[in-house]
Design an enzyme around this catalytic site. Structure first.
Site, PDB file in Angstrom:
ATOM      1  N   HIS A   1     -21.438 -57.170 -66.170  1.00  0.00           N
ATOM      2  CA  HIS A   1     -22.117 -56.666 -67.368  1.00  0.00           C
ATOM      3  C   HIS A   1     -21.109 -56.176 -68.404  1.00  0.00           C
ATOM      4  CE1 HIS A   1     -21.542 -52.978 -65.043  1.00  0.00           C
ATOM      5  NE2 HIS A   1     -21.659 -52.318 -66.161  1.00  0.00           N
ATOM      6  N   GLY A   2     -19.841 -56.372 -68.158  1.00  0.00           N
ATOM      7  CA  GLY A   2     -18.763 -55.978 -69.058  1.00  0.00           C
ATOM      8  C   GLY A   2     -17.469 -55.958 -68.276  1.00  0.00           C
TER       9      GLY A   2
END
Length: 132
Positions: A55-56
């Site tokens: 997610h990052g």
């Protein structure tokens, strides 16, 4: 999986009709000074990770360490030099969220792509940052 993003593969029954041929797109945010990516899900990702991907990039150093190690003016100048505009409510947010505070999002996304759990679609470049 905590903190993951759920891209479903093509033809998955739970994704909208518009994405049936390509898979569910997900946005993988970079930092305020680095790129972000759009990925789509894969069947391998669904089979091996229950349909999750990164997610990052994840933090490379704590917020506290970033505040101590980085200069507000240097971070602003670096962003300015890259052509990135910034508006921020608190100077401490600039140091906490500086690009140096995070791992390299391109390396993280490339790892997910090469592992086959998600597929890169497009790389996005930041032009502006607004921090609460």
């Amino acid at each position: 999986r905590r903190g993951s993003t759920g891209p479903s593969p093509p033809h998955h029954p739970l994704i909208p009709a518009d994405y049936q041929l390509i898979g569910q797109p997900v946005l993988i945010g970079g930092t305020m000074g680095t790129c972000s990516y759009v990925l789509t899900g894969t069947q391998r990702g669904m089979d091996e990770t229950f349909g999750s991907t990164c997610h990052g990039a994840g933090r490379a150093q704590s917020r506290n360490r970033s505040r101590r190690a980085l200069s507000y003016d240097q971070v602003l100048q670096k962003l300015h030099d890259q052509g990135i505009s910034i508006r921020v409510a608190s100077p401490k947010l600039v140091m906490e969220e500086a690009p140096e505070s995070y791992k390299d999002v391109t390396e993280v996304v490339d790892t997910c792509h090469h592992a086959g759990i998600s597929q890169k679609v497009i790389k996005l470049r930041p032009i502006a940052v607004i921090k609460g």
